[in-house]
Design a protein around this motif. Structure first.
Motif, PDB file in Angstrom:
ATOM      1  N   ARG A 276       0.854  -1.188   0.000  1.00 16.57           N
ATOM      2  CA  ARG A 276       0.000   0.000   0.000  1.00 16.57           C
ATOM      3  C   ARG A 276       0.888   1.235   0.000  1.00 16.57           C
ATOM      4  O   ARG A 276       1.771   1.392   0.837  1.00 16.57           O
ATOM      5  N   LEU A 277       0.652   2.137  -0.963  1.00 13.76           N
ATOM      6  CA  LEU A 277       1.360   3.417  -1.022  1.00 13.76           C
ATOM      7  C   LEU A 277       0.509   4.434  -0.283  1.00 13.76           C
ATOM      8  O   LEU A 277      -0.480   4.930  -0.796  1.00 13.76           O
ATOM      9  N   SER A 278       0.882   4.703   0.960  1.00  8.95           N
ATOM     10  CA  SER A 278       0.134   5.624   1.801  1.00  8.95           C
ATOM     11  C   SER A 278       0.760   7.010   1.737  1.00  8.95           C
ATOM     12  O   SER A 278       1.977   7.156   1.849  1.00  8.95           O
ATOM     13  N   VAL A 279      -0.081   8.026   1.560  1.00  8.06           N
ATOM     14  CA  VAL A 279       0.379   9.399   1.401  1.00  8.06           C
ATOM     15  C   VAL A 279      -0.192  10.251   2.529  1.00  8.06           C
ATOM     16  O   VAL A 279      -1.372  10.128   2.878  1.00  8.06           O
TER      17      VAL A 279
ATOM     18  N   VAL B 221       1.681  -1.239  -6.849  1.00  8.73           N
ATOM     19  CA  VAL B 221       1.235  -0.830  -5.520  1.00  8.73           C
ATOM     20  C   VAL B 221      -0.260  -0.558  -5.531  1.00  8.73           C
ATOM     21  O   VAL B 221      -0.878  -0.430  -6.582  1.00  8.73           O
ATOM     22  N   VAL B 222      -0.828  -0.474  -4.330  1.00  3.13           N
ATOM     23  CA  VAL B 222      -2.205  -0.047  -4.135  1.00  3.13           C
ATOM     24  C   VAL B 222      -2.139   1.353  -3.547  1.00  3.13           C
ATOM     25  O   VAL B 222      -1.482   1.572  -2.536  1.00  3.13           O
ATOM     26  N   PHE B 223      -2.816   2.307  -4.155  1.00  3.62           N
ATOM     27  CA  PHE B 223      -2.714   3.701  -3.714  1.00  3.62           C
ATOM     28  C   PHE B 223      -3.706   3.986  -2.597  1.00  3.62           C
ATOM     29  O   PHE B 223      -4.897   3.699  -2.709  1.00  3.62           O
ATOM     30  N   ASP B 224      -3.209   4.534  -1.504  1.00  3.54           N
ATOM     31  CA  ASP B 224      -4.030   4.924  -0.361  1.00  3.54           C
ATOM     32  C   ASP B 224      -3.851   6.422  -0.158  1.00  3.54           C
ATOM     33  O   ASP B 224      -2.799   6.875   0.278  1.00  3.54           O
TER      34      ASP B 224
ATOM     35  N   GLY C 116       2.650  -5.761   8.804  1.00  3.40           N
ATOM     36  CA  GLY C 116       2.628  -4.510   9.554  1.00  3.40           C
ATOM     37  C   GLY C 116       3.955  -3.784   9.539  1.00  3.40           C
ATOM     38  O   GLY C 116       4.346  -3.196  10.549  1.00  3.40           O
ATOM     39  N   VAL C 117       4.658  -3.827   8.396  1.00  6.22           N
ATOM     40  CA  VAL C 117       5.964  -3.169   8.308  1.00  6.22           C
ATOM     41  C   VAL C 117       5.985  -2.183   7.146  1.00  6.22           C
ATOM     42  O   VAL C 117       5.273  -2.351   6.157  1.00  6.22           O
ATOM     43  N   THR C 118       6.815  -1.172   7.299  1.00  4.32           N
ATOM     44  CA  THR C 118       7.043  -0.209   6.229  1.00  4.32           C
ATOM     45  C   THR C 118       8.219  -0.695   5.400  1.00  4.32           C
ATOM     46  O   THR C 118       9.310  -0.921   5.918  1.00  4.32           O
TER      47      THR C 118
ATOM     48  N   LEU D 248       5.529   2.859   1.630  1.00 10.49           N
ATOM     49  CA  LEU D 248       5.061   1.588   1.097  1.00 10.49           C
ATOM     50  C   LEU D 248       4.922   0.638   2.277  1.00 10.49           C
ATOM     51  O   LEU D 248       5.900   0.363   2.977  1.00 10.49           O
ATOM     52  N   ILE D 249       3.701   0.144   2.510  1.00  7.12           N
ATOM     53  CA  ILE D 249       3.397  -0.618   3.710  1.00  7.12           C
ATOM     54  C   ILE D 249       2.893  -2.006   3.339  1.00  7.12           C
ATOM     55  O   ILE D 249       2.009  -2.148   2.495  1.00  7.12           O
ATOM     56  N   ASP D 250       3.443  -3.024   3.998  1.00  6.37           N
ATOM     57  CA  ASP D 250       2.955  -4.395   3.899  1.00  6.37           C
ATOM     58  C   ASP D 250       2.043  -4.624   5.101  1.00  6.37           C
ATOM     59  O   ASP D 250       2.517  -4.795   6.221  1.00  6.37           O
ATOM     60  N   ASP D 251       0.724  -4.621   4.874  1.00 13.21           N
ATOM     61  CA  ASP D 251      -0.231  -4.736   5.973  1.00 13.21           C
ATOM     62  C   ASP D 251      -0.292  -6.139   6.565  1.00 13.21           C
ATOM     63  O   ASP D 251      -0.706  -6.306   7.711  1.00 13.21           O
TER      64      ASP D 251
END
Length: 122
Positions: A30-33, A95-98, A50-52, A44-47
């Motif tokens: 997940r690409l969190s902004v 990636v998945v954009f968040d 639970g790590v960046t 970039l987060i692997d849910d």
């Protein structure tokens, strides 16, 4: 409730609504902004763990320039290119954009477009 607190509450509601559907995996993180008044951050987060996996912001070396305002579209584009280059170096291409509850325009859109141009697939 003040106007700023109300805006924050509305953004948090959007954030929760989107986060129900958007999950990052090791193959497609997940690409969190996040944007503040002065800076913009991307992770970039692997849910599943639970790590960046990677991060870039308007404060990182190579992006930040002394005496230049970092809360604008130009710095958002630099952060988008930086996060894409870090991701591609780690072997992450998709990636998945968040958007983190922020509306998709302005700096958020500029960062996403720059990351796409640099090679990331959304």
């Amino acid at each position: 409730m003040g106007k700023t607190a109300q805006k924050t509450l509305i953004r948090r509601k959007r954030q929760v609504r989107v986060r129900k559907k958007v999950l990052g995996t090791p193959e497609r993180p997940r690409l969190s902004v996040f944007r503040s008044a002065n800076h913009i951050y991307a992770q970039l987060i692997d849910d599943s763990r639970g790590v960046t996996l990677a991060a870039a912001s308007s404060l990182t070396e190579g992006v930040a320039q002394v005496g230049v305002h970092t809360g604008n579209k130009a710095s958002a584009a630099l952060v988008g290119k930086a996060i894409a280059s870090v991701a591609l170096a780690k072997g992450i291409q998709s990636v998945v954009f968040d958007r983190n509850g922020f509306l998709y325009h302005g700096r958020i859109q500029t960062l996403a477009d720059a990351a796409r141009e640099a090679g990331l697939k959304f």
